[in-house]
Scaffold this active site. Structure first.
Site, PDB file in Angstrom:
ATOM      1  N   SER A 144       0.854  -1.206   0.000  1.00  0.00           N
ATOM      2  CA  SER A 144       0.000   0.000   0.000  1.00  0.00           C
ATOM      3  C   SER A 144       0.877   1.238   0.000  1.00  0.00           C
ATOM      4  O   SER A 144       2.030   1.200   0.478  1.00  0.00           O
ATOM      5  CB  SER A 144      -0.877  -0.001   1.257  1.00  0.00           C
ATOM      6  OG  SER A 144      -1.508   1.254   1.417  1.00  0.00           O
ATOM      7  N   TYR A 159      -1.324  -0.831  10.445  1.00  0.00           N
ATOM      8  CA  TYR A 159      -1.584  -1.143   9.029  1.00  0.00           C
ATOM      9  C   TYR A 159      -0.361  -0.775   8.186  1.00  0.00           C
ATOM     10  O   TYR A 159       0.132  -1.583   7.390  1.00  0.00           O
ATOM     11  CB  TYR A 159      -2.822  -0.381   8.548  1.00  0.00           C
ATOM     12  CG  TYR A 159      -3.158  -0.611   7.087  1.00  0.00           C
ATOM     13  CD1 TYR A 159      -3.794  -1.776   6.671  1.00  0.00           C
ATOM     14  CD2 TYR A 159      -2.836   0.336   6.116  1.00  0.00           C
ATOM     15  CE1 TYR A 159      -4.100  -1.984   5.338  1.00  0.00           C
ATOM     16  CE2 TYR A 159      -3.136   0.134   4.781  1.00  0.00           C
ATOM     17  CZ  TYR A 159      -3.776  -1.027   4.392  1.00  0.00           C
ATOM     18  OH  TYR A 159      -4.074  -1.245   3.066  1.00  0.00           O
ATOM     19  N   LYS A 163       2.103  -3.322   5.982  1.00  0.00           N
ATOM     20  CA  LYS A 163       2.298  -3.193   4.536  1.00  0.00           C
ATOM     21  C   LYS A 163       3.763  -2.887   4.200  1.00  0.00           C
ATOM     22  O   LYS A 163       4.265  -3.293   3.139  1.00  0.00           O
ATOM     23  CB  LYS A 163       1.369  -2.109   3.974  1.00  0.00           C
ATOM     24  CG  LYS A 163      -0.118  -2.485   4.058  1.00  0.00           C
ATOM     25  CD  LYS A 163      -0.439  -3.730   3.245  1.00  0.00           C
ATOM     26  CE  LYS A 163      -1.922  -4.032   3.179  1.00  0.00           C
ATOM     27  NZ  LYS A 163      -2.235  -5.244   2.388  1.00  0.00           N
TER      28      LYS A 163
HETATM   29  N1  LIG Z   1      -8.886  -0.139  -1.249  1.00  0.00           N
HETATM   30  C1  LIG Z   1      -7.797   0.569  -1.081  1.00  0.00           C
HETATM   31  O1  LIG Z   1      -7.808   1.815  -1.190  1.00  0.00           O
HETATM   32  C2  LIG Z   1      -6.488  -0.115  -0.793  1.00  0.00           C
HETATM   33  C3  LIG Z   1      -5.312   0.620  -0.926  1.00  0.00           C
HETATM   34  C4  LIG Z   1      -4.095  -0.005  -0.714  1.00  0.00           C
HETATM   35  C5  LIG Z   1      -4.049  -1.344  -0.381  1.00  0.00           C
HETATM   36  N2  LIG Z   1      -5.208  -2.042  -0.241  1.00  0.00           N
HETATM   37  C6  LIG Z   1      -5.082  -3.478   0.058  1.00  0.00           C
HETATM   38  O2  LIG Z   1      -5.686  -4.226  -0.984  1.00  0.00           O
HETATM   39  C7  LIG Z   1      -6.142  -5.489  -0.487  1.00  0.00           C
HETATM   40  C8  LIG Z   1      -7.543  -5.750  -1.013  1.00  0.00           C
HETATM   41  O3  LIG Z   1      -8.407  -4.744  -0.622  1.00  0.00           O
HETATM   42  P1  LIG Z   1      -9.723  -4.353  -1.441  1.00  0.00           P
HETATM   43  O4  LIG Z   1      -9.814  -2.862  -1.314  1.00  0.00           O
HETATM   44  O5  LIG Z   1      -9.699  -4.984  -2.773  1.00  0.00           O
HETATM   45  O6  LIG Z   1     -10.892  -4.930  -0.524  1.00  0.00           O
HETATM   46  P2  LIG Z   1     -11.569  -6.383  -0.399  1.00  0.00           P
HETATM   47  O7  LIG Z   1     -12.465  -6.296   0.772  1.00  0.00           O
HETATM   48  O8  LIG Z   1     -12.103  -6.825  -1.679  1.00  0.00           O
HETATM   49  O9  LIG Z   1     -10.338  -7.339  -0.076  1.00  0.00           O
HETATM   50  C9  LIG Z   1     -10.087  -7.980   1.105  1.00  0.00           C
HETATM   51  C10 LIG Z   1     -10.438  -9.460   0.943  1.00  0.00           C
HETATM   52  O10 LIG Z   1      -9.621 -10.180   1.876  1.00  0.00           O
HETATM   53  C11 LIG Z   1     -10.443 -11.189   2.453  1.00  0.00           C
HETATM   54  N3  LIG Z   1      -9.878 -11.578   3.744  1.00  0.00           N
HETATM   55  C12 LIG Z   1      -9.774 -10.808   4.860  1.00  0.00           C
HETATM   56  N4  LIG Z   1      -9.217 -11.524   5.856  1.00  0.00           N
HETATM   57  C13 LIG Z   1      -8.963 -12.762   5.360  1.00  0.00           C
HETATM   58  C14 LIG Z   1      -8.404 -13.956   5.911  1.00  0.00           C
HETATM   59  N5  LIG Z   1      -7.988 -14.025   7.192  1.00  0.00           N
HETATM   60  N6  LIG Z   1      -8.284 -15.054   5.107  1.00  0.00           N
HETATM   61  C15 LIG Z   1      -8.700 -14.995   3.815  1.00  0.00           C
HETATM   62  N7  LIG Z   1      -9.253 -13.900   3.238  1.00  0.00           N
HETATM   63  C16 LIG Z   1      -9.377 -12.795   4.013  1.00  0.00           C
HETATM   64  C17 LIG Z   1     -11.822 -10.552   2.565  1.00  0.00           C
HETATM   65  O11 LIG Z   1     -12.841 -11.535   2.713  1.00  0.00           O
HETATM   66  C18 LIG Z   1     -11.899  -9.786   1.242  1.00  0.00           C
HETATM   67  O12 LIG Z   1     -12.455 -10.567   0.205  1.00  0.00           O
HETATM   68  C19 LIG Z   1      -5.972  -5.423   1.023  1.00  0.00           C
HETATM   69  O13 LIG Z   1      -4.792  -6.122   1.382  1.00  0.00           O
HETATM   70  C20 LIG Z   1      -5.779  -3.932   1.310  1.00  0.00           C
HETATM   71  O14 LIG Z   1      -4.990  -3.708   2.448  1.00  0.00           O
HETATM   72  C21 LIG Z   1      -6.434  -1.452  -0.443  1.00  0.00           C
END
Ligand SMILES: NC(=O)c1ccc[n+]([C@@H]2O[C@H](COP(=O)([O-])OP(=O)(O)OC[C@H]3O[C@@H](n4cnc5c(N)ncnc54)[C@H](O)[C@@H]3O)[C@@H](O)[C@H]2O)c1
Length: 255
Positions: A144, A159, A163
């Site tokens: 991230s 967090y 990351k």
């Molecule tokens: N959305 C943003 O702005 C953003 C920015 C930077 C990084 N991220 C990172 O991107 C990744 C995906 O986020 P997203 O925004 O696509 O949301 P998202 O909710 O689609 O993704 C998270 C997924 O991880 C799954 N998950 C959580 N805990 C789990 C576990 N213990 N075992 C298996 N699966 C698990 C959830 O069920 C979900 O489907 C995350 O790692 C997040 O930190 C997101």
């Protein structure tokens, strides 16, 4: 370019409908890659796997808790039983928690590290022997922008630490496995318009809009824009890139 015919990808955290995991799975399938959807949410994973099958690739949904090594080992075994190999691993499963350090408990920090960082180690370690055996692999981890500049309202210090830890882990691993023709890279998204952050923070539409104003491009990124970078790193064409990260943030952070 980017023909992934006969390749097998395992994408964790791909069970949500509008997340980066599913966008990545779709992007890989568009390049004819077979994709395993792994998530805690098995109904979501099954729904997404059915979408991929309708695109003409082979897909499979697996329930996994990435904090549980037995669950991870069972996931990897089921992929090997079905496909015989894992060419591409995309570690996307994760959580966030906006909280100030002064209020953060040891237990919250510990959980964050287990879900976001130790999971990347455990899943990668479980998959690695299968990549080494085939002398081929692409590992892509979801870091991230928070790893580089702090998380702001969307994630606490725990967090950002989780990351940032992914970046260090990947750079070390990249050196270890480079001669096995396995690359290890990271993606650092900025603000992306998935359901993830909204559900974690409870922000109003108006609050969200103010945040996008701080992004030079004046909009959130899309999950598909992140997926495009991941598909590139997963391709044969990216063979000479390892230990790197790609920032996908609309100019919010440039280094
Ligand atoms: N959305 C943003 O702005 C953003 C920015 C930077 C990084 N991220 C990172 O991107 C990744 C995906 O986020 P997203 O925004 O696509 O949301 P998202 O909710 O689609 O993704 C998270 C997924 O991880 C799954 N998950 C959580 N805990 C789990 C576990 N213990 N075992 C298996 N699966 C698990 C959830 O069920 C979900 O489907 C995350 O790692 C997040 O930190 C997101």
């Amino acid at each position: 370019m980017f023909d992934l015919t006969n390749r097998v990808a395992l994408v964790t955290g791909a069970g949500s409908k509008n997340g980066m995991g599913m966008a990545t799975a779709v992007g890989l399938a568009e390049c004819h890659c077979n994709v395993v959807i792994a998530d805690l949410d098995i109904e979501g994973a099954q729904r997404n796997a059915a979408v991929l099958e309708s695109m003409g690739v082979e897909s499979m949904a697996v329930k996994v808790d990435v904090t549980d090594r037995a669950s991870i080992d069972a996931m990897v075994q089921s992929v090997i039983d079905r496909f015989g190999k894992i060419d591409i691993l995309v570690n996307i499963a994760g959580m966030t928690q906006p909280i100030r350090t002064i209020d953060l408990t040891y237990e919250q920090f510990d959980k964050m590290l287990r879900v976001n960082l130790l999971s990347v180690f455990s899943v990668t370690q479980a998959v690695l022997p299968h990549m080494i055996e085939k002398q081929y692999g692409r590992i892509i981890n979801m870091s991230s922008v928070s790893a580089k500049r702090g998380g702001g309202v969307f994630g606490g210090a725990h967090y950002s630490a989780s990351k940032a830890g992914i970046l260090g882990f990947a750079k070390n691993l990249a050196r270890e496995v480079v001669t096995d023709h396995i690359t290890v890279n990271n993606i650092c998204p900025g603000l992306i318009g998935t359901d993830f952050r909204r559900s974690a923070t409870g922000l109003s539409d108006e609050d969200e809009r103010k945040l996008w104003e701080d992004v030079p491009l004046k909009r959130p990124g899309t999950a598909r824009e992140v997926a495009a970078a991941i598909v590139f790193l997963a391709s044969d064409e990216a063979a000479f890139i390892t230990g790197e990260e790609i920032d996908v943030n609309g100019g919010a952070h440039i280094d």
